[in-house]
Motif scaffolding. Structure first.
Motif, PDB file in Angstrom:
ATOM      1  N   GLY A   5       0.826  -1.207   0.000  1.00  0.00           N
ATOM      2  CA  GLY A   5       0.000   0.000   0.000  1.00  0.00           C
ATOM      3  C   GLY A   5       0.861   1.257   0.000  1.00  0.00           C
ATOM      4  N   GLY A   6       0.579   2.169  -0.943  1.00  0.00           N
ATOM      5  CA  GLY A   6       1.411   3.377  -1.077  1.00  0.00           C
ATOM      6  C   GLY A   6       0.601   4.645  -0.941  1.00  0.00           C
ATOM      7  N   SER A   7      -0.370   4.621  -0.002  1.00  0.00           N
ATOM      8  CA  SER A   7      -1.143   5.829   0.271  1.00  0.00           C
ATOM      9  C   SER A   7      -0.485   6.544   1.461  1.00  0.00           C
ATOM     10  N   ILE A   8      -1.253   7.362   2.176  1.00  0.00           N
ATOM     11  CA  ILE A   8      -0.634   8.158   3.245  1.00  0.00           C
ATOM     12  C   ILE A   8       0.101   7.267   4.266  1.00  0.00           C
ATOM     13  N   GLY A   9      -0.544   6.171   4.692  1.00  0.00           N
ATOM     14  CA  GLY A   9       0.090   5.268   5.669  1.00  0.00           C
ATOM     15  C   GLY A   9       1.371   4.662   5.107  1.00  0.00           C
ATOM     16  N   GLY A  10       1.323   4.200   3.854  1.00  0.00           N
ATOM     17  CA  GLY A  10       2.486   3.559   3.221  1.00  0.00           C
ATOM     18  C   GLY A  10       3.628   4.552   3.024  1.00  0.00           C
ATOM     19  N   ILE A  11       3.289   5.785   2.648  1.00  0.00           N
ATOM     20  CA  ILE A  11       4.320   6.805   2.390  1.00  0.00           C
ATOM     21  C   ILE A  11       5.059   7.142   3.695  1.00  0.00           C
ATOM     22  N   ILE A  31       7.655  -0.709  -2.186  1.00  0.00           N
ATOM     23  CA  ILE A  31       6.237  -0.406  -1.930  1.00  0.00           C
ATOM     24  C   ILE A  31       5.424  -1.040  -3.061  1.00  0.00           C
ATOM     25  N   ILE A  32       4.485  -1.869  -2.676  1.00  0.00           N
ATOM     26  CA  ILE A  32       3.618  -2.492  -3.691  1.00  0.00           C
ATOM     27  C   ILE A  32       2.259  -1.811  -3.603  1.00  0.00           C
ATOM     28  N   GLU A  33       1.847  -1.219  -4.696  1.00  0.00           N
ATOM     29  CA  GLU A  33       0.628  -0.385  -4.670  1.00  0.00           C
ATOM     30  C   GLU A  33      -0.246  -0.785  -5.852  1.00  0.00           C
ATOM     31  N   SER A  34      -1.511  -1.002  -5.582  1.00  0.00           N
ATOM     32  CA  SER A  34      -2.356  -1.511  -6.664  1.00  0.00           C
ATOM     33  C   SER A  34      -2.745  -0.440  -7.691  1.00  0.00           C
ATOM     34  N   ASP A  35      -2.677   0.845  -7.335  1.00  0.00           N
ATOM     35  CA  ASP A  35      -3.001   1.891  -8.319  1.00  0.00           C
ATOM     36  C   ASP A  35      -1.728   2.414  -9.001  1.00  0.00           C
ATOM     37  N   ASP A  36      -1.959   3.137 -10.110  1.00  0.00           N
ATOM     38  CA  ASP A  36      -0.818   3.682 -10.859  1.00  0.00           C
ATOM     39  C   ASP A  36      -0.469   5.063 -10.285  1.00  0.00           C
ATOM     40  N   SER A  60      -8.563   4.303  -7.794  1.00  0.00           N
ATOM     41  CA  SER A  60      -9.754   3.654  -7.232  1.00  0.00           C
ATOM     42  C   SER A  60      -9.491   3.094  -5.834  1.00  0.00           C
ATOM     43  N   GLY A  61      -8.220   2.912  -5.467  1.00  0.00           N
ATOM     44  CA  GLY A  61      -7.887   2.318  -4.156  1.00  0.00           C
ATOM     45  C   GLY A  61      -8.219   3.215  -2.980  1.00  0.00           C
ATOM     46  N   VAL A  62      -8.399   4.526  -3.221  1.00  0.00           N
ATOM     47  CA  VAL A  62      -8.744   5.431  -2.117  1.00  0.00           C
ATOM     48  C   VAL A  62      -9.996   6.202  -2.505  1.00  0.00           C
ATOM     49  N   SER A  63     -11.118   5.521  -2.384  1.00  0.00           N
ATOM     50  CA  SER A  63     -12.363   6.130  -2.854  1.00  0.00           C
ATOM     51  C   SER A  63     -12.737   7.349  -2.010  1.00  0.00           C
ATOM     52  N   GLN A  64     -12.159   7.456  -0.802  1.00  0.00           N
ATOM     53  CA  GLN A  64     -12.489   8.586   0.075  1.00  0.00           C
ATOM     54  C   GLN A  64     -11.550   9.759  -0.132  1.00  0.00           C
ATOM     55  N   MET A  65     -10.817   9.795  -1.253  1.00  0.00           N
ATOM     56  CA  MET A  65      -9.714  10.760  -1.338  1.00  0.00           C
ATOM     57  C   MET A  65     -10.165  12.223  -1.357  1.00  0.00           C
ATOM     58  N   HIS A  84     -12.768  13.269   0.372  1.00  0.00           N
ATOM     59  CA  HIS A  84     -13.538  13.535   1.568  1.00  0.00           C
ATOM     60  C   HIS A  84     -12.776  14.444   2.522  1.00  0.00           C
ATOM     61  N   SER A  85     -13.497  15.258   3.289  1.00  0.00           N
ATOM     62  CA  SER A  85     -12.824  16.096   4.308  1.00  0.00           C
ATOM     63  C   SER A  85     -12.094  15.190   5.281  1.00  0.00           C
ATOM     64  N   HIS A  86     -10.857  15.523   5.560  1.00  0.00           N
ATOM     65  CA  HIS A  86     -10.085  14.740   6.525  1.00  0.00           C
ATOM     66  C   HIS A  86      -9.507  15.651   7.590  1.00  0.00           C
ATOM     67  N   ASN A 142       0.503  -0.575  -9.917  1.00  0.00           N
ATOM     68  CA  ASN A 142      -0.384  -1.467 -10.673  1.00  0.00           C
ATOM     69  C   ASN A 142      -0.185  -2.913 -10.254  1.00  0.00           C
ATOM     70  N   SER A 143       0.196  -3.112  -9.020  1.00  0.00           N
ATOM     71  CA  SER A 143       0.510  -4.464  -8.532  1.00  0.00           C
ATOM     72  C   SER A 143      -0.249  -4.708  -7.236  1.00  0.00           C
ATOM     73  N   ARG A 144      -0.912  -5.816  -7.189  1.00  0.00           N
ATOM     74  CA  ARG A 144      -1.785  -6.081  -6.048  1.00  0.00           C
ATOM     75  C   ARG A 144      -1.256  -7.264  -5.244  1.00  0.00           C
ATOM     76  N   VAL A 145      -1.095  -7.077  -3.955  1.00  0.00           N
ATOM     77  CA  VAL A 145      -0.679  -8.195  -3.100  1.00  0.00           C
ATOM     78  C   VAL A 145      -1.854  -9.165  -3.001  1.00  0.00           C
ATOM     79  N   VAL A 146      -1.571 -10.450  -3.241  1.00  0.00           N
ATOM     80  CA  VAL A 146      -2.693 -11.401  -3.241  1.00  0.00           C
ATOM     81  C   VAL A 146      -2.565 -12.486  -2.181  1.00  0.00           C
ATOM     82  N   ASP A 152       1.705  -3.964   6.497  1.00  0.00           N
ATOM     83  CA  ASP A 152       0.462  -3.828   5.748  1.00  0.00           C
ATOM     84  C   ASP A 152      -0.088  -2.414   5.911  1.00  0.00           C
ATOM     85  N   CYS A 153      -0.074  -1.642   4.828  1.00  0.00           N
ATOM     86  CA  CYS A 153      -0.674  -0.289   4.844  1.00  0.00           C
ATOM     87  C   CYS A 153      -1.780  -0.239   3.798  1.00  0.00           C
ATOM     88  N   THR A 154      -2.526  -1.338   3.664  1.00  0.00           N
ATOM     89  CA  THR A 154      -3.542  -1.366   2.608  1.00  0.00           C
ATOM     90  C   THR A 154      -4.891  -0.823   3.083  1.00  0.00           C
TER      91      THR A 154
END
Ligand SMILES: Cc1cc2nc3c(=O)[nH]c(=O)nc-3n(C[C@H](O)[C@H](O)[C@H](O)COP(=O)(O)OP(=O)(O)OC[C@H]3O[C@@H](n4cnc5c(N)ncnc54)[C@H](O)[C@@H]3O)c2cc1C
Length: 307
Positions: free
Chosen positions: A2-8, A23-28, A58-63, A65-67, A151-155, A191-193
């Motif tokens: 996961g390469g979103s805020i937690g992964g970064i 970092i393996i991240e499913s989005d580009d 698509s991996g962060v559908s809440q992107m 949203h107010s945080h 573009n790589s998803r941990v399975v 795991d930061c997914t």
């Protein structure tokens, strides 16, 4: 994973302790849309609400949203990315706000921030821009230690059941769904997914390890939009850039939050000079409509405190 805020944040922190981080991240997330867009283009995606999927996120559908970023989290970000704050303030037209003097937080009629003994700074930015700029900083600052597999998803996890350890992961490239999975081994796997993590399921399958979790079901509705704020003529409101009237179910089921995300230069003397996210919320109640501004305004007049 996961390469979103937690992964970064995790990757930046681990550079102190590990020579190589993958970092393996499913989005580009390293696409030109994110890495080469100008601050104004990013703001434009945000304001037009280009769908997360159409932007390849698509991996962060809440992107959009107010945080709310906790004060300690903001301090950690500044430690890990010393240039981040200057860049945000100078290139992205965001600014810090004083929680003591520029906010009004009310819950159940009580103004929560009026007697603060210590002031906190609130970073007025949206989550989408923050995540994108943090990723750019990560690549710039720690690029020689970090490899991205986008573009790589941990399975699945690779485990050694006799030693009771996770040795690695299997991942699959998203655009080659039929291809076999690739093995990657590591000394330390995090795991930061996010909230849809599969780790709990995998650990159960592989080790019969049950990670205690609690599932909470609740109904809440939000409508969020970005808008420019204009003066109301009431100094107690116009001097406050951050405004929050919190929910307190079951007695108070509606709330509103206004958070500045961008400073704008305008000739309009009635403008407060900020773009803000407006969030209308409800719990256990009728959801705010999102079909038209007229209906939304009606809902606001009917349901929210006149204040
Ligand atoms: C509607 C809503 C409102 C929220 N409001 C707030 C708030 O006000 N304040 C706050 O602090 N938090 C809030 N949150 C929670 C916040 O969004 C998350 O806590 C935050 O995004 C978590 O960051 P993360 O990096 O851990 O995970 P995410 O942001 O969820 O990112 C997970 C990443 O992992 C990737 N990924 C997922 N599965 C895989 C896989 N199998 N392989 C590879 N990559 C994968 C995804 O593409 C994504 O990039 C809110 C959440 C929602 C849904």
């Amino acid at each position: 994973m996961g390469g979103s805020i937690g992964g970064i944040v995790t990757a930046a922190y681990l550079t102190k302790y590990f020579k190589r981080i993958t970092i393996i991240e499913s989005d580009d997330v390293l696409s030109d849309t994110f890495m080469k867009s100008t601050p104004n283009q990013l703001l434009d995606y945000r304001c037009r609400l280009a769908s997360p999927t159409s932007l390849g996120r698509s991996g962060v559908s809440q992107m959009y949203h107010s945080h709310v970023l906790a004060g300690e989290g903001y301090i950690i970000l500044q430690e890990l990315f010393p240039q981040l704050k200057d860049k945000l303030l100078n290139e992205y037209d965001v600014r810090d706000y004083s929680l003591k003097t520029e906010c009004r937080f009310v819950v159940n009629g009580f103004v929560l921030n009026q007697d603060l003994t210590e002031d906190f700074l609130w970073l007025g930015i949206d989550r989408f821009t923050l995540e994108t700029v943090m990723r750019k900083e990560l690549c710039l600052q720690y690029g020689n230690q970090i490899e991205w597999k986008c573009n790589s998803r941990v399975v699945q996890l690779i485990v050694d059941q006799s030693l009771n350890i996770v040795k690695g992961i299997k991942y699959r490239q998203k655009h080659h769904v039929d291809s076999s999975s690739i093995d990657l081994y590591g000394d330390f796997i995090i795991d930061c997914t996010g909230r849809n993590t599969s780790s709990v399921k995998w650990l159960k399958e592989r080790f019969n390890l049950i990670v205690p979790t609690i599932q909470i079901h609740f109904g809440a509705g939000y409508v969020t939009f970005v808008g420019e704020r204009f003066k109301t003529g009431d100094p107690s409101l116009d001097s406050k850039h951050i405004i929050g009237y919190g929910l307190s179910p079951p007695d108070k089921n509606t709330g509103v939050g206004i958070i500045p995300i961008h400073e704008i230069k305008t000739m309009d003397e009635n403008s407060l000079g900020t773009l803000s996210t407006f969030t209308l919320q409800c719990a256990n109640y009728e959801y705010p409509p999102n079909d038209s501004y007229e209906n939304l305004l009606e809902w606001i007049k009917e349901k929210l405190d006149p204040e």
